[in-house]
Design a protein around this motif. Structure first.
Motif, PDB file in Angstrom:
ATOM      1  N   ARG A  68       2.238   1.943  -3.509  1.00 16.16           N
ATOM      2  CA  ARG A  68       1.295   2.624  -4.361  1.00 16.16           C
ATOM      3  C   ARG A  68       0.769   3.776  -4.001  1.00 16.16           C
ATOM      4  O   ARG A  68       0.792   4.527  -5.138  1.00 16.16           O
ATOM      5  CB  ARG A  68       0.163   1.643  -4.435  1.00 16.16           C
ATOM      6  N   ASP A  69       0.694   4.149  -2.914  1.00 16.14           N
ATOM      7  CA  ASP A  69       0.264   5.502  -2.433  1.00 16.14           C
ATOM      8  C   ASP A  69       1.283   6.704  -2.439  1.00 16.14           C
ATOM      9  O   ASP A  69       1.011   7.909  -2.924  1.00 16.14           O
ATOM     10  CB  ASP A  69      -0.224   5.378  -0.849  1.00 16.14           C
ATOM     11  N   GLN A  88      -3.269  -6.225   8.995  1.00 12.48           N
ATOM     12  CA  GLN A  88      -1.483  -6.399   8.828  1.00 12.48           C
ATOM     13  C   GLN A  88      -1.199  -7.140  10.100  1.00 12.48           C
ATOM     14  O   GLN A  88      -0.581  -6.380  10.889  1.00 12.48           O
ATOM     15  CB  GLN A  88      -1.274  -4.950   8.665  1.00 12.48           C
ATOM     16  N   LYS A  99       0.746  -1.203   0.058  1.00  9.25           N
ATOM     17  CA  LYS A  99      -0.032   0.259  -0.108  1.00  9.25           C
ATOM     18  C   LYS A  99       0.827   1.328   0.099  1.00  9.25           C
ATOM     19  O   LYS A  99       0.492   2.229  -0.663  1.00  9.25           O
ATOM     20  CB  LYS A  99      -0.989   0.040   1.146  1.00  9.25           C
TER      21      LYS A  99
END
Length: 308
Positions: A16-17, A155, A13
């Motif tokens: 990508r962020d 997570q 994440k």
């Protein structure tokens, strides 16, 4: 100068962020490969292990390591032995000893090692540092409280030993505090709250002081719902300073004095390119040292089990 051929290990994440958009806008870098058990990036050669990637892509100049900290040392070691520059996501490692060994290896290899602390590059942090340097500080209160279910859903690694628990966000606050205060502070006591079914804390209450007795109090909590709190409040001779929204805004006595759009990760990659070109490393472990000290000095308090 030709772009630095960059590879990413651990496509999740945060990559990508933050990483991918920042790399795309930085002419100093060209993303040429990734290594990840599950994630890939369209249009880029993908591998499932760093070993396979390094063997197949000799043109790689630098590697950004974005996997959980418990697994970062081995990957960093292999990249440095291969002569690659290394960008370490925060925290730079699971232990201080790991990071010290990597820094020594980078120096031996003539490679650049970057222990990145993205919150230090929040827009109002430097203005806060300048303000505190201009006055007398009386006390500091850090309030870093957020909803773990929102930011880290499912997570499990973050709850395991070495995953840091609430110190994963809390270390962001510590990276700012260690940067903006004019003198080092030391932990004098802490209480760490551990869910009975987890190996990492869900909350921490920590007290620090500097050599002159300046009191610093930090509250970290992962159970906050609603509005999230990422604030550093300093009482000073020149009024109350509030560094809010994770370092995005600075107010003095209730008056907003500084606010700009967030540019943390673009700033990190500018810094990484800078140290590569200068042939040096940037490895500050002060925030991680405070986390280690909290685990050493902190009293453990067990609280109800946590379930996602």
């Amino acid at each position: 100068m030709s772009p630095i051929n960059l590879a990413i290990v651990g496509v999740g994440k945060i990559v990508r962020d933050q990483h991918l958009p920042s790399i795309a806008k930085n002419a100093n870098f060209k993303l040429v490969a990734t290594a990840s058990r599950h994630g890939t990036v369209e249009g880029v050669n993908s591998y499932t292990t760093i070993e396979a990637m390094l063997d197949a892509e000799p043109s790689i100049d630098a590697v950004s390591l974005c996997m959980p900290p418990q697994y970062r040392y081995e990957a960093a070691y292999k990249a440095l032995v291969a002569g690659k520059h290394v960008f370490l996501e925060k925290p730079p490692g699971a232990t201080l000893s790991e990071v010290a060994d990597l820094e020594a290896l980078a120096n031996k290899q003539g490679a650049s090692l970057f222990a990145s602390w993205h919150s230090r590059y929040a827009p109002a942090v430097e203005a806060a540092k300048a303000f505190l340097a201009s006055t007398t500080i009386k006390s500091v209160h850090v309030i870093w409280k957020e909803d773990v279910r929102h930011w880290h859903p499912n997570q499990d690694w973050i709850w395991q030993a070495g995953g840091l628990g609430v110190f994963d966000p809390g270390i962001n606050a510590l990276s700012i505090v260690t940067h903006i205060l004019p003198r080092p502070v030391f932990i004098t006591g802490a209480v760490l709250e551990f869910p009975e079914n987890r190996d990492a804390p869900i909350a921490a209450d920590i007290h620090f002081r500097d050599a002159d007795g300046l009191p610093v109090h930090a509250e970290f909590d992962w159970r906050q719902t609603g509005k999230q709190s990422w604030d550093i409040v300093a009482e000073t001779a020149a009024g109350q300073m509030v560094l809010s929204e994770g370092g995005a805004k600075l107010s003095i006595d209730g008056r907003l004095t500084f606010a700009e759009p967030e540019q943390e990760y673009p700033s990190l990659y500018r810094r990484f390119a800078e140290i590569i070109k200068a042939g040096k490393s940037d490895v500050d472990v002060a925030p991680l040292r405070h986390v280690a000290d909290a685990f050493m000095l902190g009293k453990r308090k067990f609280v109800e089990a946590f379930h996602d």
